[in-house]
Write a protein that holds these residues in place. Structure first.
Motif, short mmCIF file in Angstrom:
data_model
loop_
_atom_site.label_atom_id
_atom_site.label_comp_id
_atom_site.label_asym_id
_atom_site.label_seq_id
_atom_site.Cartn_x
_atom_site.Cartn_y
_atom_site.Cartn_z
N ASN A 134 25.27 -23.78 7.05
CA ASN A 134 25.67 -23.80 5.63
C ASN A 134 24.80 -22.85 4.82
N SER A 135 24.46 -21.69 5.41
CA SER A 135 23.66 -20.65 4.78
C SER A 135 22.21 -21.08 4.56
N VAL A 216 30.46 -20.31 3.41
CA VAL A 216 30.16 -21.71 3.14
C VAL A 216 31.31 -22.28 2.34
N ALA A 293 27.48 -28.08 -0.48
CA ALA A 293 27.81 -27.87 0.94
C ALA A 293 27.25 -29.00 1.79
#
Length: 326
Positions: A134-135, A216, A293
């Motif tokens: 999720n980055s 995301v 996220a």
């Protein structure tokens, strides 16, 4: 591949050729989809974590007054960790007030989180895996080579799978403001043993852009990089306080979270959050997209909704896949 990780994977019925591996980490079994664990670019330890770096007393600090720091206090001991250093290292294994702590910063999510480094009775040492979920930064502990999600605070692969780190309250603010509040503080020195241009950020302009570096699911109610403070309990509810809504509400929200009184404030001039909440409530500060996220069912504070019970049904924009993979 670490033998312990491979043994764990094979013990769950997978053959060696079936186990996905990235940056030398076995990704099976995993608490998150393995195909969503992405290589961020640098190899394992390509971004070098710091171990017990040199510190200076406040009156010997070379940092500018407006330099942003993560400040943490443990007992009577206080220390500041400049973002200018964390942009290049992301993790600091340190000891403060005789407590083993881990200072983490994910530049892609804007999240600065301090943890107790102990898992059970053992103090772990952490490194940067070069992987993202999720980055967000995936760190790993050198003792078991398990991968840990920074924002969820949970091990997502390896022998520590499912265990959590305990977050320690910290603040993000200017060095001048932290020093005023904690005149006896120490601060990281720029002499880290690594040659890095700490006077410039490798992420220049990222915080203002609506682009993400990695895909995301996005909730588009606010700018993806909207400063957001989140409250959560480890196995309970979560609530987001976007800076824009706090400003619209006059700068402060006083309400109840999970049945207890909390207060969250935001100063748009200093861009600093203030929070009062019970000690067992975890406080996470970062970008809007990152909070949502990891907490898609989070309730969201909105100006004018103070009479509504937090967590009541809210309209949510459907998430979409945002960002551009580099």
């Amino acid at each position: 591949m670490a033998a312990c990780s491979l043994a764990l994977a094979l013990g769950c019925g997978a053959s060696a050729q079936d186990v996905p591996v990235r940056n030398g980490f076995a990704l099976y079994p995993a608490a998150v989809p393995a195909d969503q664990i992405l290589a961020g670019g640098p190899p394992r330890d390509g971004i070098p974590a710091l171990d017990h770096p040199k510190t200076l007393p406040a009156d010997e600090s070379p940092w500018d007054a407006e330099a942003v720091v993560i400040g943490v206090q443990v007992g009577d001991a206080a220390r500041a960790y400049p973002i200018a250093i964390l942009n290049w290292h992301e993790l600091v294994n340190d000891t403060l007030g005789d407590e083993p702590i881990l200072v983490s910063y994910c530049p892609l999510c804007g999240t600065g989180i301090v943890f107790d480094r102990r898992v059970g009775d053992q103090a772990r040492r952490f490194g940067v895996s070069g992987l993202l979920y999720n980055s967000d930064l995936l760190l790993y502990d050198r003792e078991t080579e398990s991968l840990w999600s920074q924002i969820s605070a949970e091990a997502v692969t390896g022998p520590s799978l499912g265990q959590r780190l305990r977050p320690i309250r910290s603040r993000m603010m200017s060095w001048a403001a932290w020093k005023r509040a904690h005149p006896e503080t120490s601060v990281l020195a720029p002499e880290t043993g690594h040659r890095r241009p700490y006077d410039r950020s490798p992420y220049q302009g990222y915080a203002q852009s609506d682009e993400l570096a990695f895909p995301v699911p996005l909730d588009r109610r606010y700018h993806p990089k909207m400063p957001t403070l989140g409250l959560r309990r480890a196995k309970g509810p979560a609530r987001a306080y976007p800076a824009l809504e706090l400003v619209r509400a006059g700068g402060r929200a006083a309400e109840r979270f999970d049945g207890e009184p909390v207060s969250v404030a935001y100063d748009p001039d200093t861009q600093v959050f203030e929070v009062e909440a019970p000690a067992d409530v975890e406080v996470i500060e970062g970008y809007w997209f990152a909070w949502m996220a990891f907490h898609p069912e989070s309730s969201v504070f909105r100006a004018g909704d103070s009479d509504r019970e937090p967590g009541a049904s809210e309209h949510r924009a459907p998430p979409d896949e945002g960002g551009t993979e580099r």
